[in-house]
Each structure stands twice: as C-alpha cells, then as structure tokens.
Design a protein around this motif. Structure first.
Motif, PDB file in Angstrom:
ATOM      1  N   GLY A  45       0.780  -1.230   0.000  1.00  0.00           N
ATOM      2  CA  GLY A  45       0.000   0.000   0.000  1.00  0.00           C
ATOM      3  C   GLY A  45       0.807   1.274   0.000  1.00  0.00           C
ATOM      4  O   GLY A  45       0.235   2.363   0.030  1.00  0.00           O
ATOM      5  N   ILE A  46       2.134   1.174  -0.054  1.00  0.00           N
ATOM      6  CA  ILE A  46       2.994   2.359  -0.060  1.00  0.00           C
ATOM      7  C   ILE A  46       3.601   2.528  -1.448  1.00  0.00           C
ATOM      8  O   ILE A  46       4.256   1.618  -1.969  1.00  0.00           O
ATOM      9  N   CYS A  47       3.398   3.679  -2.051  1.00  0.00           N
ATOM     10  CA  CYS A  47       3.945   3.953  -3.375  1.00  0.00           C
ATOM     11  C   CYS A  47       5.457   4.162  -3.279  1.00  0.00           C
ATOM     12  O   CYS A  47       5.922   5.109  -2.643  1.00  0.00           O
ATOM     13  N   LEU A  48       6.214   3.255  -3.904  1.00  0.00           N
ATOM     14  CA  LEU A  48       7.668   3.361  -3.927  1.00  0.00           C
ATOM     15  C   LEU A  48       8.148   3.473  -5.363  1.00  0.00           C
ATOM     16  O   LEU A  48       7.527   2.943  -6.286  1.00  0.00           O
ATOM     17  N   THR A  49       9.264   4.154  -5.551  1.00  0.00           N
ATOM     18  CA  THR A  49       9.844   4.337  -6.885  1.00  0.00           C
ATOM     19  C   THR A  49      10.904   3.287  -7.141  1.00  0.00           C
ATOM     20  O   THR A  49      11.795   3.066  -6.308  1.00  0.00           O
ATOM     21  N   VAL A  50      10.812   2.641  -8.289  1.00  0.00           N
ATOM     22  CA  VAL A  50      11.792   1.627  -8.678  1.00  0.00           C
ATOM     23  C   VAL A  50      13.120   2.317  -8.989  1.00  0.00           C
ATOM     24  O   VAL A  50      13.194   3.193  -9.853  1.00  0.00           O
ATOM     25  N   THR A  51      14.172   1.938  -8.270  1.00  0.00           N
ATOM     26  CA  THR A  51      15.487   2.548  -8.490  1.00  0.00           C
ATOM     27  C   THR A  51      16.427   1.634  -9.273  1.00  0.00           C
ATOM     28  O   THR A  51      17.331   2.108  -9.944  1.00  0.00           O
ATOM     29  N   LYS A  52      16.202   0.317  -9.183  1.00  0.00           N
ATOM     30  CA  LYS A  52      16.995  -0.649  -9.954  1.00  0.00           C
ATOM     31  C   LYS A  52      16.105  -1.824 -10.324  1.00  0.00           C
ATOM     32  O   LYS A  52      15.199  -2.190  -9.569  1.00  0.00           O
ATOM     33  N   LEU A  53      16.385  -2.396 -11.479  1.00  0.00           N
ATOM     34  CA  LEU A  53      15.649  -3.570 -11.938  1.00  0.00           C
ATOM     35  C   LEU A  53      16.608  -4.741 -12.106  1.00  0.00           C
ATOM     36  O   LEU A  53      17.744  -4.575 -12.551  1.00  0.00           O
ATOM     37  N   TYR A  54      16.130  -5.914 -11.745  1.00  0.00           N
ATOM     38  CA  TYR A  54      16.899  -7.145 -11.882  1.00  0.00           C
ATOM     39  C   TYR A  54      16.030  -8.167 -12.610  1.00  0.00           C
ATOM     40  O   TYR A  54      14.811  -7.977 -12.742  1.00  0.00           O
ATOM     41  N   PRO A  55      16.618  -9.254 -13.087  1.00  0.00           N
ATOM     42  CA  PRO A  55      15.819 -10.263 -13.787  1.00  0.00           C
ATOM     43  C   PRO A  55      14.669 -10.818 -12.951  1.00  0.00           C
ATOM     44  O   PRO A  55      13.641 -11.213 -13.498  1.00  0.00           O
ATOM     45  N   ASN A  56      14.852 -10.835 -11.643  1.00  0.00           N
ATOM     46  CA  ASN A  56      13.808 -11.418 -10.786  1.00  0.00           C
ATOM     47  C   ASN A  56      13.403 -10.504  -9.626  1.00  0.00           C
ATOM     48  O   ASN A  56      12.951 -10.975  -8.579  1.00  0.00           O
ATOM     49  N   GLY A  57      13.552  -9.191  -9.816  1.00  0.00           N
ATOM     50  CA  GLY A  57      13.149  -8.297  -8.746  1.00  0.00           C
ATOM     51  C   GLY A  57      13.475  -6.842  -9.004  1.00  0.00           C
ATOM     52  O   GLY A  57      13.887  -6.469 -10.105  1.00  0.00           O
ATOM     53  N   PHE A  58      13.304  -6.029  -7.980  1.00  0.00           N
ATOM     54  CA  PHE A  58      13.582  -4.595  -8.104  1.00  0.00           C
ATOM     55  C   PHE A  58      13.987  -4.033  -6.737  1.00  0.00           C
ATOM     56  O   PHE A  58      13.727  -4.636  -5.689  1.00  0.00           O
ATOM     57  N   SER A  59      14.629  -2.869  -6.777  1.00  0.00           N
ATOM     58  CA  SER A  59      15.006  -2.157  -5.557  1.00  0.00           C
ATOM     59  C   SER A  59      14.212  -0.862  -5.450  1.00  0.00           C
ATOM     60  O   SER A  59      13.829  -0.265  -6.464  1.00  0.00           O
ATOM     61  N   ALA A  60      13.989  -0.432  -4.226  1.00  0.00           N
ATOM     62  CA  ALA A  60      13.289   0.830  -3.980  1.00  0.00           C
ATOM     63  C   ALA A  60      13.792   1.430  -2.673  1.00  0.00           C
ATOM     64  O   ALA A  60      14.130   0.701  -1.726  1.00  0.00           O
ATOM     65  N   ASP A  61      13.861   2.754  -2.645  1.00  0.00           N
ATOM     66  CA  ASP A  61      14.276   3.458  -1.432  1.00  0.00           C
ATOM     67  C   ASP A  61      13.053   3.769  -0.566  1.00  0.00           C
ATOM     68  O   ASP A  61      11.966   4.058  -1.078  1.00  0.00           O
ATOM     69  N   ILE A  62      13.255   3.728   0.747  1.00  0.00           N
ATOM     70  CA  ILE A  62      12.204   4.128   1.695  1.00  0.00           C
ATOM     71  C   ILE A  62      12.739   5.294   2.505  1.00  0.00           C
ATOM     72  O   ILE A  62      13.756   5.172   3.192  1.00  0.00           O
ATOM     73  N   MET A  63      12.048   6.414   2.448  1.00  0.00           N
ATOM     74  CA  MET A  63      12.493   7.605   3.153  1.00  0.00           C
ATOM     75  C   MET A  63      12.041   7.595   4.614  1.00  0.00           C
ATOM     76  O   MET A  63      11.208   6.802   5.027  1.00  0.00           O
ATOM     77  N   HIS A  64      12.621   8.536   5.394  1.00  0.00           N
ATOM     78  CA  HIS A  64      12.360   8.637   6.827  1.00  0.00           C
ATOM     79  C   HIS A  64      10.879   8.804   7.120  1.00  0.00           C
ATOM     80  O   HIS A  64      10.309   8.129   7.996  1.00  0.00           O
ATOM     81  N   GLU A  65      10.211   9.702   6.394  1.00  0.00           N
ATOM     82  CA  GLU A  65       8.790   9.974   6.610  1.00  0.00           C
ATOM     83  C   GLU A  65       7.964   8.716   6.413  1.00  0.00           C
ATOM     84  O   GLU A  65       7.031   8.435   7.173  1.00  0.00           O
ATOM     85  N   THR A  66       8.293   7.944   5.380  1.00  0.00           N
ATOM     86  CA  THR A  66       7.545   6.711   5.098  1.00  0.00           C
ATOM     87  C   THR A  66       7.734   5.689   6.209  1.00  0.00           C
ATOM     88  O   THR A  66       6.776   5.026   6.626  1.00  0.00           O
ATOM     89  N   LEU A  67       8.950   5.550   6.685  1.00  0.00           N
ATOM     90  CA  LEU A  67       9.208   4.605   7.775  1.00  0.00           C
ATOM     91  C   LEU A  67       8.445   5.005   9.036  1.00  0.00           C
ATOM     92  O   LEU A  67       7.941   4.147   9.771  1.00  0.00           O
ATOM     93  N   ASN A  68       8.335   6.309   9.288  1.00  0.00           N
ATOM     94  CA  ASN A  68       7.664   6.780  10.492  1.00  0.00           C
ATOM     95  C   ASN A  68       6.154   6.591  10.443  1.00  0.00           C
ATOM     96  O   ASN A  68       5.516   6.394  11.477  1.00  0.00           O
ATOM     97  N   ARG A  69       5.574   6.657   9.236  1.00  0.00           N
ATOM     98  CA  ARG A  69       4.114   6.660   9.119  1.00  0.00           C
ATOM     99  C   ARG A  69       3.532   5.338   8.649  1.00  0.00           C
ATOM    100  O   ARG A  69       2.319   5.234   8.468  1.00  0.00           O
ATOM    101  N   SER A  70       4.356   4.338   8.442  1.00  0.00           N
ATOM    102  CA  SER A  70       3.845   3.078   7.899  1.00  0.00           C
ATOM    103  C   SER A  70       4.425   1.875   8.623  1.00  0.00           C
ATOM    104  O   SER A  70       5.314   2.003   9.472  1.00  0.00           O
ATOM    105  N   ALA A  71       3.914   0.712   8.249  1.00  0.00           N
ATOM    106  CA  ALA A  71       4.396  -0.544   8.829  1.00  0.00           C
ATOM    107  C   ALA A  71       5.566  -1.125   8.047  1.00  0.00           C
ATOM    108  O   ALA A  71       6.021  -2.229   8.361  1.00  0.00           O
ATOM    109  N   LEU A  72       6.082  -0.392   7.054  1.00  0.00           N
ATOM    110  CA  LEU A  72       7.239  -0.896   6.311  1.00  0.00           C
ATOM    111  C   LEU A  72       8.464  -1.037   7.208  1.00  0.00           C
ATOM    112  O   LEU A  72       9.367  -1.829   6.912  1.00  0.00           O
TER     113      LEU A  72
END
Length: 215
Positions: A45-72
């Motif tokens: 339920g948290i909109c994250l931006t894809v920063t890297k793509l791999y054959p079987n996955g992806f990476s995304a950054d989580i900022m301070h505000e998101t960590l504070n306000r969510s269960a991520l």
C-alpha cells in the motif's frame, strides 16, 4: 495512482537500513512486466519508486517519513508484501482510487471466519477513524476493501477467501500492524470545505464593499 487490486505477492530479499532510511530489494515477477526505472509500485500500500531492476526483482528506497508513518519499518528479510503497479490510463478500475500514501497504521484485534468470508477487525487512531465509513472504501496493506462495520474505535472488513489467499492477508494474525489509507475523496472534500469556512470568518469582503467599488 493505484486501484488496490493486488497483482502478486513478492518477497523481501534484502533490506539495507540507514540511519533514517532503508533500501528494499524485492523478488517479484508479474510487476516487472513493462516496468522501468522511475516507475511506481505499491508495496503493502505504499507507493515506492523503482530505483533498480533485476531479472527477478527490483530495488526501492524508503524515506524517513515513510518509515515513520507506515508498517514498512517492520519488514525483514523473507517478509511477503502485496505488490501492484501504477494503474495504466487504459486499465480497468477494479478497486477504488488509491494514492499509495499511507495515512497511518492499524492494529488487527480480531479475526473471525464464517461460511463464506473472513472478518478482520482493526483499531486505528481517531484521526483515521473519522474518514472510515460503513460501506465506504479503505486500503489495508494496499488491498482495496469495503468497510462492513464501524464503531468509534475500530472497524471491520469482510474478505472473500480469494482475496485472502492471493494477498498477505492469509499471513496476518491478531495484533499485527498494517498500513491504512482512507478514502482519498473524503479527505479532499473536507479540505475544500474547511478553508472556505475559515475564510468566511476572516474575510472583510462584503456586498456593500463590492457595490461601492463598481462591482
């Protein structure tokens, strides 16, 4: 923008935690189709931006505000997460309007099963409960669900077995913390009306003033 219809359940392969942020590496398949770096994917339920793509996955950054306000912040290696790509302009609108910006978290206080559904009752803070209405929409960990009942301190949803089996709801237990996003339209309506009332109190603009100045 998302719809709350989960496309697949991914797995957290790695999580690198910084002082005030984190980087997720998520194993996935379906959501990689037609996805590029810079695209948005909803993770529980948290909109994250894809920063890297791999054959079987992806990476995304989580900022301070998101960590504070969510269960991520509670995610760990091996955690399963609900995934949904941003809705294409020509896509079906199967759920409801979901921004992917969590308003806060809720706590599952009761899980009950009946013949055709599984009931989840969740507690949330008053500032979230004010936007949750019976028969309205709510997003739980990115899943578009209909509110079945509401009290002053909690609300319940009734999920069909198909939804539970295809999302992380099947792993949720009592006392688990989940991401909540309330109805976006309700919040916009409140915002539009509240400033208008405040402006009426502060404004010195009157019909007489306009008449005197040629309007």
């Amino acid at each position: 923008m998302f719809t709350g219809i989960i496309e697949e359940v991914g797995t957290v392969e790695q999580i690198k935690r910084g002082q005030n942020s984190a980087v997720l590496l998520i194993r996935a398949k379906k959501v990689l189709e037609d996805t590029g770096i810079g695209d948005s994917i909803s993770v529980n339920g948290i909109c994250l931006t894809v920063t890297k793509l791999y054959p079987n996955g992806f990476s995304a950054d989580i900022m301070h505000e998101t960590l504070n306000r969510s269960a991520l912040a509670d995610l760990a290696q091996g955690s399963h997460v609900n995934l949904e790509r941003a809705m294409p302009a020509n896509g079906r609108f199967g759920g409801h309007i979901v921004a992917g910006h969590a308003d806060g978290v809720g706590k599952i206080v009761r899980i009950q099963r009946d013949d055709t559904a599984i009931w989840f009752t969740l507690q949330a803070k008053p500032e979230l409960m004010r936007y949750i209405v019976e028969k309205g929409s709510v997003t739980i960990d990115g899943i578009s669900l209909t509110v079945a009942a509401v009290t002053q301190t909690d609300f319940s949803i009734s999920a069909i077995p198909h939804t539970v089996s295809r999302t992380v709801l099947k792993e949720r237990k009592e006392n688990d913390i989940v991401n909540l996003e309330t109805d976006l339209i309700g919040r916009y309506v409140e915002k539009l009306f509240s400033p208008a009332e405040e402006q009426k109190k502060k404004s010195t603009l009157t019909r007489e003033f306009l008449s005197q100045h040629g309007f």
